[in-house]
Write an enzyme that holds these catalytic residues in place. Sequence first.
Site, PDB file in Angstrom:
ATOM      1  N   THR A 186       0.876  -1.175   0.000  1.00 49.34           N
ATOM      2  CA  THR A 186       0.000   0.000   0.000  1.00 49.34           C
ATOM      3  C   THR A 186       0.910   1.220   0.000  1.00 49.34           C
ATOM      4  O   THR A 186       2.044   1.154   0.483  1.00 49.34           O
ATOM      5  CB  THR A 186      -0.890   0.034   1.253  1.00 49.34           C
ATOM      6  OG1 THR A 186      -0.039   0.121   2.394  1.00 49.34           O
ATOM      7  CG2 THR A 186      -1.750  -1.203   1.361  1.00 49.34           C
ATOM      8  N   GLU A 331      -5.618  -3.667  -1.215  1.00 45.64           N
ATOM      9  CA  GLU A 331      -6.072  -4.855  -0.487  1.00 45.64           C
ATOM     10  C   GLU A 331      -7.203  -5.603  -1.192  1.00 45.64           C
ATOM     11  O   GLU A 331      -7.570  -6.700  -0.770  1.00 45.64           O
ATOM     12  CB  GLU A 331      -6.556  -4.442   0.904  1.00 45.64           C
ATOM     13  CG  GLU A 331      -5.444  -4.048   1.862  1.00 45.64           C
ATOM     14  CD  GLU A 331      -5.105  -2.563   1.834  1.00 45.64           C
ATOM     15  OE1 GLU A 331      -5.347  -1.920   0.783  1.00 45.64           O
ATOM     16  OE2 GLU A 331      -4.611  -2.051   2.842  1.00 45.64           O
ATOM     17  N   TRP A 445     -20.990  14.818  10.864  1.00 37.29           N
ATOM     18  CA  TRP A 445     -19.844  14.386  10.066  1.00 37.29           C
ATOM     19  C   TRP A 445     -19.901  15.124   8.735  1.00 37.29           C
ATOM     20  O   TRP A 445     -20.930  15.110   8.057  1.00 37.29           O
ATOM     21  CB  TRP A 445     -19.892  12.880   9.811  1.00 37.29           C
ATOM     22  CG  TRP A 445     -19.495  12.065  10.989  1.00 37.29           C
ATOM     23  CD1 TRP A 445     -19.605  12.439  12.303  1.00 37.29           C
ATOM     24  CD2 TRP A 445     -18.927  10.754  10.975  1.00 37.29           C
ATOM     25  NE1 TRP A 445     -19.139  11.430  13.107  1.00 37.29           N
ATOM     26  CE2 TRP A 445     -18.718  10.385  12.323  1.00 37.29           C
ATOM     27  CE3 TRP A 445     -18.582   9.866   9.967  1.00 37.29           C
ATOM     28  CZ2 TRP A 445     -18.179   9.153  12.679  1.00 37.29           C
ATOM     29  CZ3 TRP A 445     -18.045   8.640  10.320  1.00 37.29           C
ATOM     30  CH2 TRP A 445     -17.836   8.292  11.666  1.00 37.29           C
TER      31      TRP A 445
HETATM   32  P1  ADP Z   1      -3.472   3.802  -0.286  1.00 35.64           P
HETATM   33  O1  ADP Z   1      -4.399   3.134   0.683  1.00 35.64           O
HETATM   34  O2  ADP Z   1      -2.066   3.664   0.121  1.00 35.64           O
HETATM   35  O3  ADP Z   1      -3.869   5.197  -0.664  1.00 35.64           O
HETATM   36  P2  ADP Z   1      -4.777   2.419  -2.419  1.00 35.64           P
HETATM   37  O4  ADP Z   1      -4.481   2.690  -3.812  1.00 35.64           O
HETATM   38  O5  ADP Z   1      -4.943   1.029  -1.999  1.00 35.64           O
HETATM   39  O6  ADP Z   1      -3.577   3.026  -1.642  1.00 35.64           O
HETATM   40  O7  ADP Z   1      -6.006   3.294  -1.977  1.00 35.64           O
HETATM   41  C1  ADP Z   1      -7.265   2.778  -1.670  1.00 35.64           C
HETATM   42  C2  ADP Z   1      -8.156   3.875  -1.220  1.00 35.64           C
HETATM   43  O8  ADP Z   1      -8.337   4.856  -2.234  1.00 35.64           O
HETATM   44  C3  ADP Z   1      -9.550   3.446  -0.883  1.00 35.64           C
HETATM   45  O9  ADP Z   1      -9.629   2.901   0.402  1.00 35.64           O
HETATM   46  C4  ADP Z   1     -10.327   4.759  -1.002  1.00 35.64           C
HETATM   47  O10 ADP Z   1     -10.194   5.549   0.157  1.00 35.64           O
HETATM   48  C5  ADP Z   1      -9.619   5.440  -2.116  1.00 35.64           C
HETATM   49  N1  ADP Z   1     -10.358   5.250  -3.368  1.00 35.64           N
HETATM   50  C6  ADP Z   1     -10.126   4.361  -4.340  1.00 35.64           C
HETATM   51  N2  ADP Z   1     -11.015   4.511  -5.344  1.00 35.64           N
HETATM   52  C7  ADP Z   1     -11.841   5.515  -4.977  1.00 35.64           C
HETATM   53  C8  ADP Z   1     -12.972   6.144  -5.580  1.00 35.64           C
HETATM   54  N3  ADP Z   1     -13.430   5.792  -6.766  1.00 35.64           N
HETATM   55  N4  ADP Z   1     -13.578   7.138  -4.889  1.00 35.64           N
HETATM   56  C9  ADP Z   1     -13.121   7.517  -3.676  1.00 35.64           C
HETATM   57  N5  ADP Z   1     -12.067   6.976  -3.085  1.00 35.64           N
HETATM   58  C10 ADP Z   1     -11.427   5.982  -3.711  1.00 35.64           C
END
Ligand code: ADP
Length: 541
Positions: A186, A331, A445
Amino acid sequence: MLGLMMHAPLRVAALLEHAAKWHADTEIVSRLPEGGLFRYTYADAHRRSKQLAKALLRLGVAPGDRVGTLAWNTHRHFELYFGVAGIGAVCHTVNPRLFPEQLVYILNHAEDRVLFFDLTFLPLVERLAPICPKVEKWVLLAGPQHLPANSELPGLCSYEDLLEPERDDYEWPTFDENTACSLCYTSGTTDQPKGVLYSHRSTVLHALAISLPDALGCSALDVVLPVVPMFHVNAWGFPYMAPLNGAKLVLPGPGLDGASLFELFESERVTFSAGVPTIWLGLLQFMRQSGHRFSTLKRTVVGGSACPPALMAAFENELGVTIRHAWGMTETSPLGTASVLKANQLALPPDAQRAELQKQGRVLFGVDMKIVDDAGQALPHDGVAFGDLLVRGPWVVGDYYGDRNPGHLTADGWFRTGDVATIDAAGFMHITDRSKDVIKSGGEWISSIELENLAVAHPAVAEAAVIGVASARWAERPLLIVVRRPGHEVSTEELLDFFEGKVARFSVPDAVEFVDQLPHTATGKLLKTQLRQDFAGYELP
Ligand code: ADP
């Protein structure tokens, strides 16, 4: 009683083997970091992956060993995906944009034995090598003419020299489909990087699922260009999905600016692409300035962070390209949901359809999801109640690599995503925030994503971030941080007025700060941990 069907374990190498046999002439085109465009076919790629497999065995790489890459989207990186996994070793794609200390942490944690890197990253690997002693051999992803004259890199050789002595007569071995095939950390947006170790089974099932029409959707008629890097969650599965479907694959190398992408989209007749919002914002700016229009590009997948509705509208109305919004994480391999209407929603008014498509979408078969409150109780699917998003399924992480921390799973086996979401009656999930980014103001929130999406809809705003800053009265209040578009002026009052009537009164930010640029993570997301540090102790008016 067991079924009587053949026992055929799912394997990553079988995807390329299939393409080489049944789509032998279909092209792979790759822009090279050392310059020029390279073109060959699935049959060629398969042969070279076999040569690579034999070269790795010659080097003593054994099943389960980690083989690292620091590389752009190129044909050689594609060969590594299959050559490494094909012998039962683990292809560990490392994100070169991470901070050096994160890179060192990741390389040492994964204990990569061999590391393949692009010419672009030579200065970087020369700095990393002395502090990454587990790497026995460094391989430059280029021909020998690009090798540096003096280098202290252990065992340095060129990729082409490594392959050259090998014949392509290798037979891919069969093994348990739960064997590990690739490793991705990650990006540490909110925490230390953690390793997610994918299996052959999870990877092939994910590739099948994302090919479905309501997921990413892919066919042999497509020409696909993943802008999302192969070091970011395996380019969202594109390098597996393309050979599975026999789609032509175009790999952009390091050329990710608007002009370079547009040129490749046009010259290779790309129909379908994917990337994070930042990429498309850059491309949109280029298209507006140059006045160019796409002749073949029909749709693109946007994910990684929330797709601003203004971006979606601009692509659709100005460029004739449909944006498909999708959600996932390292994940979850990564695809969990995609936003595509159902038949009975076609009768909805256009505004309601658009609102639905702006959500992160419906879950794919294979992944299940739910939202829960603080006590872990499931919340209703009414599009209003929001809570922690939990997922589970065969391509969702069970344990992190080398760090068995059961805290990420609930007692009954669901993965805590760290996202806060609603789910509506039609099953569309909508991320309102990351749990660490939600602004808790009084008892309410406030969604930072909602405010950011509204801010970028203002014509003078190029990019926006919203964070919570301490407030004596409300605990936290939203602060809007804005990068203005070049040549545009806008005042704090004008921007705050822009929110009136569009969100609840208590959600309107208390203040605006103008900056030249916003900090981003290695995967192009807003780096809010940095912003929270930069604006710690901020005095609200
Ligand atoms: P990191 O957790 O290190 O940023 P990731 O690429 O695994 O790397 O990121 C996953 C996160 O990105 C998700 O848990 C979410 O918060 C965000 N995310 C992914 N796709 C979207 C989306 N379409 N809209 C909003 N948030 C998103």
